[in-house]
Design an enzyme around this catalytic site. Structure first.
Site, short mmCIF file in Angstrom:
data_model
loop_
_atom_site.label_atom_id
_atom_site.label_comp_id
_atom_site.label_asym_id
_atom_site.label_seq_id
_atom_site.Cartn_x
_atom_site.Cartn_y
_atom_site.Cartn_z
N ASP A 22 5.75 -3.45 10.66
CA ASP A 22 4.32 -3.11 10.75
C ASP A 22 3.81 -3.07 12.19
O ASP A 22 2.92 -2.29 12.54
CB ASP A 22 3.44 -4.05 9.89
CG ASP A 22 3.73 -5.52 10.10
OD1 ASP A 22 4.62 -5.86 10.90
OD2 ASP A 22 3.06 -6.35 9.45
N SER A 73 7.82 -5.21 6.55
CA SER A 73 7.41 -6.14 7.62
C SER A 73 8.06 -7.51 7.52
O SER A 73 7.40 -8.52 7.24
CB SER A 73 5.91 -6.24 7.62
OG SER A 73 5.39 -4.95 7.69
N ARG A 99 0.82 -1.20 0.00
CA ARG A 99 0.00 0.00 0.00
C ARG A 99 0.86 1.24 0.00
O ARG A 99 1.94 1.26 0.59
CB ARG A 99 -0.85 0.06 1.28
CG ARG A 99 -2.01 -0.87 1.28
CD ARG A 99 -2.65 -0.93 2.65
NE ARG A 99 -3.24 0.35 3.04
CZ ARG A 99 -4.33 0.86 2.50
NH1 ARG A 99 -4.95 0.20 1.55
NH2 ARG A 99 -4.81 2.00 2.91
C1 GLC Z 1 6.27 -11.83 9.69
C2 GLC Z 1 7.45 -10.87 9.64
C3 GLC Z 1 7.30 -9.76 10.66
C4 GLC Z 1 5.95 -9.08 10.50
C5 GLC Z 1 4.84 -10.11 10.56
C6 GLC Z 1 3.45 -9.50 10.35
O1 GLC Z 1 6.28 -12.50 10.89
O2 GLC Z 1 8.65 -11.57 9.86
O3 GLC Z 1 8.33 -8.80 10.53
O4 GLC Z 1 5.78 -8.12 11.50
O5 GLC Z 1 5.04 -11.10 9.57
O6 GLC Z 1 3.35 -8.88 9.12
#
Ligand code: GLC
Length: 462
Positions: free
Chosen positions: A200, A146, A83
């Site tokens: 995130d 993330s 996004r």
């Molecule tokens: C996975 C990633 C992590 C992220 C999570 C949620 O576990 O390794 O960094 O926060 O997904 O998106």
């Protein structure tokens, strides 16, 4: 968990065959106890190297103070889509979303090279800023990336490993802000300056903490799962940043990796093991693979195929498509569990869409039962995690900011989780789950805005 008897005769065997998907209170408490130990191993400098839960310190420390002004971009990358968000901050508009767009990220790009991935993102960013006519401005950007990263500063984050099915080559070990900034420069048609990279969970926490100072945990239950929380610097041997008055720092636990050294084997099932063996990060992110949206549908599919082969479901049906991996998407769990127990119309429609022929009303009830087991197990696993953090923070009241498609779309996840957390936290402590819709994106824009203000203040001082 109480086992409700839903079917007659043969179904008793079906319940037996699925019983390893049911977690007792004792199991859940054990998950919480082990998790706490593993977080402590992660926080300790000496043992961090061998820890499953890495507890990465983040460099996000300052909250917006209302003096941030201007337009800010956020880029949120970490799931099946990414996004782009444009927000405006100013006195009259404390926070106004200007525009946002979701761009699909096809498998082909998720499994290509870093160059292809970042060129594609830079291209979408350029299209976005041109569409909203801000391409002539210098835009500060907060980048929500993330995946597990070792941060070396607010704008420097080296990818440790890919998760959630991404495999782009040439990114692990590299600074993702640098890779993105280079891809943007290479185009030479837009003026975007990366001011912060964050996870995130951190974005989610920040965007809620902005409004709710009791907010101490950021939680994601989407394609993946993870949580961050506010830790005292004194408990954080790994912290090497500056100390300010608050003496707190946000820790990105990366708890998805819980269980990678074997500590969850007492509850993992053959369905979990079989699923894991087909993933590109086999043996990794085992807690995440029991909880998050990328995997729950596939677990249900595997259970259904097993039951069918045992002659316990779809006895007069053809279910060829169900034999194919990933045909049963996690969103189907939400759709199937949505209606009241006695209304199986959605389940019937979904089985038809999956090309299953000649199934009975009882087959529908069995499918729903399996979905409920898998969702409940996931919700209880997350509850164990959240309760562990609430107990660790040990404040009278803790607000948990939550985002993620699975959490938002599933009709019962929130309730199941909340109920279980209540049972697991220390008497006297209270908590609240606060939905932080699109928090990870907005949080990134806010963090970028703070970094931008601080840069300006610094320039003015000199
Ligand atoms: C996975 C990633 C992590 C992220 C999570 C949620 O576990 O390794 O960094 O926060 O997904 O998106």
């Amino acid at each position: 968990m109480e086992s409700v008897k839903v079917f007659e005769d043969a179904a008793a065997t079906l319940e037996e065959k699925c019983s390893n998907l049911i977690l007792s209170n004792k199991d859940i408490k054990r998950v919480s106890t082990i998790l706490l130990k593993e977080i402590e191993i992660g926080l300790c400098k000496e043992t961090n190297k061998i820890a499953d839960i890495k507890c990465y310190p983040t460099y996000v420390r300052n909250l917006p103070n209302g003096k941030e002004k201007g337009k800010f971009l956020a880029l949120d990358l970490g799931g099946t889509n990414f996004r782009v968000l444009l927000i405006q901050l100013g006195e009259a508009t404390p926070e106004k979303e200007f525009a946002s767009r979701e761009f699909p990220l096809p498998d082909l790009i998720r499994n290509s090279s870093g160059e292809v991935l970042f060129d594609h993102i830079a291209e979408c960013l350029a299209l976005f800023v041109k569409e909203f006519k801000v391409d002539k401005e210098i835009l500060p950007l907060g980048f929500t990336f993330s995946f597990p990263c070792r941060q070396e500063g607010l704008t420097k984050a080296k990818l440790v490993q890919w998760t959630k099915g991404f495999t782009c080559s040439g990114v692990v070990g590299h600074d993702v802000a640098d890779l993105l900034q280079k891809a943007i420069h290479k185009r030479d048609d837009v003026n975007i300056k990366i001011m912060a990279v964050l996870n995130d969970t951190t974005g989610t926490l920040m965007s809620s903490a902005y409004k709710q100072p009791d907010c101490k945990i950021g939680l994601i239950i989407g394609t993946g799962t993870n949580a961050c929380y506010v830790e005292k610097v004194e408990n954080m041997e790994l912290w090497d940043g500056e100390s300010d008055n608050s003496n707190q720092c946000i820790v990105n636990t990366e708890w998805g990796a819980f269980g990678d050294s074997g500590s969850l084997e007492f509850i993992r099932t053959n369905f979990d093991r079989a699923l894991d063996s087909t993933t590109p990060n086999c043996g990794k992110q085992l807690y995440e693979k029991m909880i998050s949206g990328k995997y729950l549908g596939e677990i249900v599919r595997r259970v259904l195929v097993y039951l069918a082969k045992e002659g316990l479901i779809f006895n007069n049906s053809s279910y060829v498509r169900l034999l194919e991996a990933d045909t049963f998407k996690t969103k189907l769990l939400s759709e199937i569990e949505e209606k009241p127990e006695n209304d199986l119309s959605d389940c019937k429609r979904i089985l038809e869409e999956l090309g299953i022929t000649n199934f009975s009303q009882e087959d529908c009830a069995k499918v729903r039962y399996v979905c409920q087991l898998v969702s409940k197990r996931a919700a209880f696993m997350v509850a164990a995690g959240v309760a562990t953090l609430i107990n660790k923070i040990n404040e009278k009241h803790t607000v948990v900011a939550v985002d993620g498609t699975l959490y938002r779309k599933h009709p019962h996840f929130r309730h199941l989780m909340a109920q279980k957390i209540k049972q697991l936290i220390r008497p006297g402590l209270t908590f609240e789950l606060m939905l932080s819709e699109d928090g990870s994106g907005r949080g990134a824009a806010l963090v970028a805005a703070v970094a931008d203000r601080m840069d300006r203040e610094e320039t003015n001082r000199n």
